[in-house]
Motif scaffolding. Structure first.
Motif, PDB file in Angstrom:
ATOM      1  N   SER A   1     -44.531  -4.695  12.626  1.00  0.00           N
ATOM      2  CA  SER A   1     -45.960  -4.948  12.798  1.00  0.00           C
ATOM      3  C   SER A   1     -46.215  -5.815  14.025  1.00  0.00           C
ATOM      4  CB  SER A   1     -46.512  -5.628  11.538  1.00  0.00           C
ATOM      5  OG  SER A   1     -47.883  -5.935  11.687  1.00  0.00           O
ATOM      6  N   ASP A   2     -45.420  -6.869  14.172  1.00  0.00           N
ATOM      7  CA  ASP A   2     -45.591  -7.756  15.323  1.00  0.00           C
ATOM      8  C   ASP A   2     -45.388  -7.023  16.639  1.00  0.00           C
ATOM      9  OD1 ASP A   2     -46.042  -9.894  13.632  1.00  0.00           O
ATOM     10  OD2 ASP A   2     -44.035 -10.742  13.840  1.00  0.00           O
ATOM     11  N   LEU A   3     -44.421  -6.111  16.684  1.00  0.00           N
ATOM     12  CA  LEU A   3     -44.153  -5.380  17.915  1.00  0.00           C
ATOM     13  C   LEU A   3     -45.384  -4.610  18.371  1.00  0.00           C
ATOM     14  CD1 LEU A   3     -42.409  -4.324  20.181  1.00  0.00           C
ATOM     15  CD2 LEU A   3     -41.353  -2.728  18.577  1.00  0.00           C
TER      16      LEU A   3
ATOM     17  N   THR B   1     -40.287  -8.199  19.881  1.00  0.00           N
ATOM     18  CA  THR B   1     -41.571  -8.708  19.383  1.00  0.00           C
ATOM     19  C   THR B   1     -42.032  -9.928  20.177  1.00  0.00           C
ATOM     20  OG1 THR B   1     -40.710 -10.292  17.732  1.00  0.00           O
ATOM     21  CG2 THR B   1     -40.892  -7.976  17.066  1.00  0.00           C
ATOM     22  N   GLN B   2     -41.099 -10.626  20.813  1.00  0.00           N
ATOM     23  CA  GLN B   2     -41.400 -11.907  21.446  1.00  0.00           C
ATOM     24  C   GLN B   2     -41.790 -11.814  22.916  1.00  0.00           C
ATOM     25  OE1 GLN B   2     -41.260 -14.942  19.487  1.00  0.00           O
ATOM     26  NE2 GLN B   2     -41.265 -13.233  18.025  1.00  0.00           N
TER      27      GLN B   2
ATOM     28  N   ASN C   1     -48.416  -7.171  19.053  1.00  0.00           N
ATOM     29  CA  ASN C   1     -48.182  -8.023  20.222  1.00  0.00           C
ATOM     30  C   ASN C   1     -48.291  -7.239  21.520  1.00  0.00           C
ATOM     31  OD1 ASN C   1     -47.803 -10.125  18.470  1.00  0.00           O
ATOM     32  ND2 ASN C   1     -45.586 -10.262  18.741  1.00  0.00           N
TER      33      ASN C   1
ATOM     34  N   GLU D   1     -41.554  -7.630  11.672  1.00  0.00           N
ATOM     35  CA  GLU D   1     -41.257  -7.459  13.090  1.00  0.00           C
ATOM     36  C   GLU D   1     -41.839  -6.156  13.631  1.00  0.00           C
ATOM     37  OE1 GLU D   1     -37.050  -7.825  13.544  1.00  0.00           O
ATOM     38  OE2 GLU D   1     -37.034  -9.959  13.025  1.00  0.00           O
TER      39      GLU D   1
ATOM     40  N   ASP E   1     -43.300   3.034  12.056  1.00  0.00           N
ATOM     41  CA  ASP E   1     -43.189   1.985  13.067  1.00  0.00           C
ATOM     42  C   ASP E   1     -44.388   1.893  14.001  1.00  0.00           C
ATOM     43  OD1 ASP E   1     -40.778   1.321  12.031  1.00  0.00           O
ATOM     44  OD2 ASP E   1     -39.585   1.849  13.763  1.00  0.00           O
ATOM     45  N   HIS E   2     -44.877   3.015  14.460  1.00  0.00           N
ATOM     46  CA  HIS E   2     -45.989   3.002  15.413  1.00  0.00           C
ATOM     47  C   HIS E   2     -46.766   4.314  15.384  1.00  0.00           C
ATOM     48  CE1 HIS E   2     -43.261   5.617  17.497  1.00  0.00           C
ATOM     49  NE2 HIS E   2     -44.218   5.935  18.351  1.00  0.00           N
TER      50      HIS E   2
ATOM     51  N   HIS F   1     -34.250  -6.303  18.106  1.00  0.00           N
ATOM     52  CA  HIS F   1     -35.522  -5.928  17.477  1.00  0.00           C
ATOM     53  C   HIS F   1     -36.479  -7.110  17.497  1.00  0.00           C
ATOM     54  CE1 HIS F   1     -38.210  -4.531  14.142  1.00  0.00           C
ATOM     55  NE2 HIS F   1     -37.968  -3.369  14.710  1.00  0.00           N
ATOM     56  N   TRP F   2     -35.970  -8.287  17.162  1.00  0.00           N
ATOM     57  CA  TRP F   2     -36.808  -9.484  17.179  1.00  0.00           C
ATOM     58  C   TRP F   2     -37.239  -9.832  18.601  1.00  0.00           C
ATOM     59  CZ3 TRP F   2     -35.605 -14.458  19.190  1.00  0.00           C
ATOM     60  CH2 TRP F   2     -36.556 -15.455  18.882  1.00  0.00           C
TER      61      TRP F   2
END
Length: 269
Positions: free
Chosen positions: A93-95, A41-42, A98, A91, A149-150, A37-38
């Protein structure tokens, strides 16, 4: 991070600057654990800064799933830990943000079941190709938490409010043909052709004017950015639901492969 630092994402450089990213936990249908999951996001900022990448195609390992949602152990952790809930909220939100911030086109090759964080990647992609017999569901209501989530940021734009409300409140599954019919995905194709079609679209984009394509994407993404406060609210509401009893019953029902008996659905005695 560097590409070699990822544990659950595989990378395969294709011709013309296309990067194939594969969600790689096939033994659990590519379900997302905490690390995966992390990682989701990266990756977008990394490919955005990689001059050798012009287009990203993302798919799932194996033949059964794009990504079958989150590990139930993660859901259980969230239902019992504020710290875990706040981490996953950031995470999630970041996904979304990003992916919106990535200037380069993203194509999702939805080769099988898509749920949860994996579905976020599939739906937030700029172009999506889904197997005709694959199925997707937002799934949150089935678990006893609100869609966060989205879905609130993009489903009404893709398929309209009437369909979005129905499918997000019922958590019914949608196959590839119906998803294409209502506009939830760009295209559907026979399962064996999904990745090839996705790579062909990516190659076409890679041969085009990168300045024009990226500027077009950035402009169109402002439709989603306008809905940012709606998404932020939906994400907060989802996390609040993890504090209630319904999610515990939803989790037990999924594990027991039975229909849930949500406390909030019971009539007062």
């Amino acid at each position: 991070m560097r590409y070699e630092d990822f544990q659950f994402l595989l990378f395969d450089r294709q011709p013309d600057g296309v990067l194939l990213v594969t969600l790689n936990r096939p033994e659990v249908m590519n379900a997302t654990n905490n690390r995966m999951h992390w990682e989701l996001t990266q990756i977008w900022s990394i490919v955005n800064e990689d001059p050798a990448v012009k287009v990203v195609v993302v798919t799932g390992a194996g033949e059964r799933a794009f990504s079958a949602g989150g590990d139930l152990s993660v859901v259980e952790e969230m239902a019992n830990s504020q710290e875990a809930t706040l981490r996953v909220m950031k995470e999630a939100s970041d996904l979304v943000y990003n992916m919106l911030a990535c200037d380069k086109p993203i194509v999702s090759a939805i080769n099988g079941t898509a749920v949860g964080a994996g579905l976020t990647v599939a739906m937030m992609a700029d172009i999506s190709v889904m197997a005709e017999d694959a199925k997707l569901t937002d799934g949150h209501a089935r678990l006893g938490v609100s869609a966060g989530d989205h879905a609130a940021i993009i489903w009404p734009l893709l398929c309209g409010m009437a369909k979005a409300k129905y499918y997000l409140m019922t958590a019914d599954f949608i196959d590839g043909k119906e998803a294409e019919r209502i506009g939830l995905v760009s295209f559907c194709a026979p399962r064996a052709e999904v990745l090839a079609k996705s790579l062909a679209i990516a190659a076409k984009l890679a041969r085009g004017s990168q300045a024009a394509i990226r500027a077009t994407k950035k402009s169109l993404n402002n439709w989603m950015r306008q809905a940012g406060p709606i998404f932020d609210n939906s994400l907060a509401m989802e996390m609040l639901c993890f504090l209630g009893p319904d999610v515990k019953e939803g989790l037990a029902a999924v594990r027991g492969k039975r229909a849930p008996d949500f406390p909030s659905a019971r009539l007062p005695q």
